[in-house]
Design a protein around this motif. Structure first.
Motif, PDB file in Angstrom:
ATOM      1  N   THR A 112       0.843  -1.204   0.000  1.00  0.00           N
ATOM      2  CA  THR A 112       0.000   0.000   0.000  1.00  0.00           C
ATOM      3  C   THR A 112       0.871   1.244   0.000  1.00  0.00           C
ATOM      4  O   THR A 112       0.620   2.187  -0.755  1.00  0.00           O
ATOM      5  N   GLU A 113       1.904   1.252   0.824  1.00  0.00           N
ATOM      6  CA  GLU A 113       2.810   2.394   0.867  1.00  0.00           C
ATOM      7  C   GLU A 113       3.535   2.579  -0.461  1.00  0.00           C
ATOM      8  O   GLU A 113       3.722   3.714  -0.923  1.00  0.00           O
ATOM      9  N   GLU A 114       3.952   1.479  -1.099  1.00  0.00           N
ATOM     10  CA  GLU A 114       4.606   1.569  -2.401  1.00  0.00           C
ATOM     11  C   GLU A 114       3.661   2.135  -3.448  1.00  0.00           C
ATOM     12  O   GLU A 114       4.060   2.951  -4.281  1.00  0.00           O
ATOM     13  N   ASN A 115       2.413   1.710  -3.417  1.00  0.00           N
ATOM     14  CA  ASN A 115       1.424   2.220  -4.370  1.00  0.00           C
ATOM     15  C   ASN A 115       1.175   3.716  -4.173  1.00  0.00           C
ATOM     16  O   ASN A 115       1.008   4.445  -5.148  1.00  0.00           O
ATOM     17  N   LEU A 116       1.156   4.151  -2.935  1.00  0.00           N
ATOM     18  CA  LEU A 116       0.961   5.570  -2.663  1.00  0.00           C
ATOM     19  C   LEU A 116       2.141   6.422  -3.147  1.00  0.00           C
ATOM     20  O   LEU A 116       1.959   7.556  -3.583  1.00  0.00           O
ATOM     21  N   ARG A 117       3.339   5.836  -3.087  1.00  0.00           N
ATOM     22  CA  ARG A 117       4.535   6.543  -3.568  1.00  0.00           C
ATOM     23  C   ARG A 117       4.709   6.404  -5.080  1.00  0.00           C
ATOM     24  O   ARG A 117       5.562   7.042  -5.656  1.00  0.00           O
ATOM     25  N   GLY A 118       3.897   5.546  -5.689  1.00  0.00           N
ATOM     26  CA  GLY A 118       3.966   5.366  -7.139  1.00  0.00           C
ATOM     27  C   GLY A 118       5.088   4.452  -7.601  1.00  0.00           C
ATOM     28  O   GLY A 118       5.552   4.549  -8.722  1.00  0.00           O
ATOM     29  N   GLU A 119       5.520   3.554  -6.767  1.00  0.00           N
ATOM     30  CA  GLU A 119       6.608   2.622  -7.139  1.00  0.00           C
ATOM     31  C   GLU A 119       6.080   1.433  -7.893  1.00  0.00           C
ATOM     32  O   GLU A 119       5.039   0.958  -7.780  1.00  0.00           O
TER      33      GLU A 119
END
Length: 119
Positions: A112-119
Motif C-alpha cells: 500500500t505504501e509503495e502504491n501511494l509513492r507510485g513505485e
C-alpha cells in the motif's frame, strides 16, 4: 512453528534451490552454442530470445539468494518470523511464498505504501 513444519520448509527450499541452480547451468550450456545465420532476422530473433532468457536467469539468481537466506534463517531458528513486527508468519503464507520475510499484514502495508509513492 513445530519441527515437522520446519523440516517441510527446509526440504521445499532445498528442492527449489537445486531446481534454480540446474536451470542456471542449463542456460550457460545453451549460451555456449555458436550458431551462424544467413538471415539477419533469424539472428535478431535468437538474440531477443537469449536476452529474455538471461533476464529470467537474473530473476532466478535473485531467488537463489533469497532461498539461501531463508535456509540460513532456518538454521538460526528465525524462519517464519516477520522481520517488521516480529509475529509468526502463517504456514499458508509460507507455503505460498517460502522465502518471505513479512507476514501478510506487513506485506500488505508495504505494498500500500509503495502504491501511494507510485513505485
Amino acid at each position: 512453528m513445530d519441527p515437522k513444519d520446519i523440516e517441510y520448509f527446509r526440504n521445499l527450499l532445498q528442492k527449489m534451490l537445486e531446481e534454480a541452480q540446474s536451470k542456471g547451468e542449463a542456460t550457460l550450456e545453451d549460451m555456449n552454442e555458436m550458431e551462424i545465420f544467413a538471415d539477419p532476422a533469424d539472428r535478431a530473433t535468437v538474440e531477443s530470445d537469449r536476452t529474455f532468457t538471461l533476464r529470467l536467469r537474473e530473476r532466478e539468481r535473485y531467488l537463489i539468494k533469497k532461498i539461501q537466506e531463508a535456509l540460513q534463517r532456518i538454521e538460526e531458528g528465525e524462519y517464519g518470523m516477520c522481520e517488521d513486527c516480529g509475529e509468526e508468519i502463517g504456514v499458508p503464507r509460507l507455503k505460498a511464498r517460502p522465502v518471505t520475510t513479512l507476514c501478510i499484514h506487513c506485506k500488505s502495508k508495504q505494498e500500500t505504501e509503495e502504491n501511494l509513492r507510485g513505485e
